[in-house]
Design an enzyme around this catalytic site. Structure first.
Site, PDB file in Angstrom:
ATOM      1  N   GLY A  49       0.780  -1.234   0.000  1.00 34.12           N
ATOM      2  CA  GLY A  49       0.000   0.000   0.000  1.00 34.12           C
ATOM      3  C   GLY A  49       0.808   1.277   0.000  1.00 34.12           C
ATOM      4  N   SER A  50       2.081   1.218  -0.415  1.00 28.32           N
ATOM      5  CA  SER A  50       2.894   2.445  -0.387  1.00 28.32           C
ATOM      6  C   SER A  50       2.401   3.455  -1.418  1.00 28.32           C
ATOM      7  CB  SER A  50       4.373   2.132  -0.594  1.00 28.32           C
ATOM      8  OG  SER A  50       4.616   1.627  -1.888  1.00 28.32           O
ATOM      9  N   ASN A  51       1.863   2.984  -2.539  1.00 25.09           N
ATOM     10  CA  ASN A  51       1.325   3.913  -3.536  1.00 25.09           C
ATOM     11  C   ASN A  51       0.010   4.523  -3.065  1.00 25.09           C
ATOM     12  OD1 ASN A  51       3.050   4.283  -5.910  1.00 25.09           O
ATOM     13  ND2 ASN A  51       2.880   2.072  -6.128  1.00 25.09           N
ATOM     14  N   MET A  77      -2.975  -6.851  -7.768  1.00 27.84           N
ATOM     15  CA  MET A  77      -2.324  -7.969  -8.453  1.00 27.84           C
ATOM     16  C   MET A  77      -3.324  -8.973  -9.029  1.00 27.84           C
ATOM     17  SD  MET A  77       0.637  -6.826  -8.116  1.00 27.84           S
ATOM     18  CE  MET A  77       1.581  -8.156  -8.858  1.00 27.84           C
ATOM     19  N   ARG A  78      -4.425  -8.468  -9.548  1.00 23.23           N
ATOM     20  CA  ARG A  78      -5.415  -9.328 -10.192  1.00 23.23           C
ATOM     21  C   ARG A  78      -5.700  -8.794 -11.598  1.00 23.23           C
ATOM     22  NH1 ARG A  78      -5.333 -13.798  -8.097  1.00 23.23           N
ATOM     23  NH2 ARG A  78      -7.343 -14.291  -9.065  1.00 23.23           N
ATOM     24  N   ASN A 121      -3.595   2.625 -13.577  1.00 26.04           N
ATOM     25  CA  ASN A 121      -2.723   1.610 -12.979  1.00 26.04           C
ATOM     26  C   ASN A 121      -1.285   2.111 -12.966  1.00 26.04           C
ATOM     27  OD1 ASN A 121      -2.088  -1.052 -11.930  1.00 26.04           O
ATOM     28  ND2 ASN A 121      -1.208  -1.521 -13.925  1.00 26.04           N
ATOM     29  N   HIS A 128       2.654   0.628 -12.994  1.00 28.72           N
ATOM     30  CA  HIS A 128       3.379  -0.605 -13.329  1.00 28.72           C
ATOM     31  C   HIS A 128       4.881  -0.339 -13.262  1.00 28.72           C
ATOM     32  CE1 HIS A 128       4.028  -4.526 -15.170  1.00 28.72           C
ATOM     33  NE2 HIS A 128       4.898  -3.949 -15.976  1.00 28.72           N
TER      34      HIS A 128
END
Length: 201
Positions: A23-25, A101-102, A118, A120
């Protein structure tokens, strides 16, 4: 750098964040909002792994959390239908996948067309999919980085919003490189949200 006042004349963006791990983002977006660099509010955090640190971070920021464990669903579409319902319940306008991650399905993409973002850990279109940092190291490239992009059904293929380059050092390990990429992720994700929202008006 996106000017902090880019969205200041509009109501705050209503964000829903999806995360699977640390959860750092999520925290980077919350910090940008707190520092008035992003005119938004996080309405809900959806997470899929019980015990994900993202949920602890969200609770610390006073953000509601909802666990939707993918293991409890018979299909990806079933999970995504529940996600859409939850996001709508919290009146979310923009969906931020911050370490989700889904693989998402048309169900979710259609519910928020061009309003899903998103992050990446590579310079797309290079090194799509999982273990992107490891892929870059194994390929022997000298520069990698991170990309913020709009979400499409095809993995890591939506329109690119922002990128940041990170040099790969001779003695880099997976851990050291990933840490340096994350520093850049935390910078460009809030900027990209503001940019995407400004362009959509």
């Amino acid at each position: 750098m996106v000017p902090p006042n880019l969205l200041s004349d509009r109501p705050p963006l209503k964000l829903g964040v999806m995360a699977s791990g640390n959860g750092s983002n999520f925290e980077a977006v919350a910090e940008a909002i707190a520092q008035r660099q992003l005119n938004a509010e996080i309405k809900v955090l959806i997470y899929n792994n019980p015990g994900a640190k993202a949920a602890t971070r969200a609770e610390r920021w006073g953000v509601p959390t909802v666990l939707l464990n993918h293991r409890d669903f018979n299909s990806r579409e079933g999970l995504d239908r529940e996600i859409v319902g939850t996001l709508q319940q919290y009146q979310v306008e923009w969906v931020i996948m911050a370490g989700w991650m889904r693989v998402v399905t048309q169900v979710l993409v259609d519910a928020f067309p061009d309003r899903m973002i998103n992050i990446h850990p590579s310079l797309l279109p290079s090194f799509k999919g999982i273990r992107a940092v490891e892929q870059a190291l194994n390929a022997g490239v000298k520069i990698t980085g991170c990309t913020v992009h709009l979400v499409d059904v095809e993995v890591d293929s939506g329109k690119i919003l922002l990128q940041a380059a990170v040099p790969i050092l001779p003695d880099d390990t997976l851990e050291t490189l990933h840490a340096r990429i994350q520093v850049q992720e935390h910078k460009i994700l809030p900027q990209a949200i503001a940019l995407a929202a400004a362009r959509s008006h």
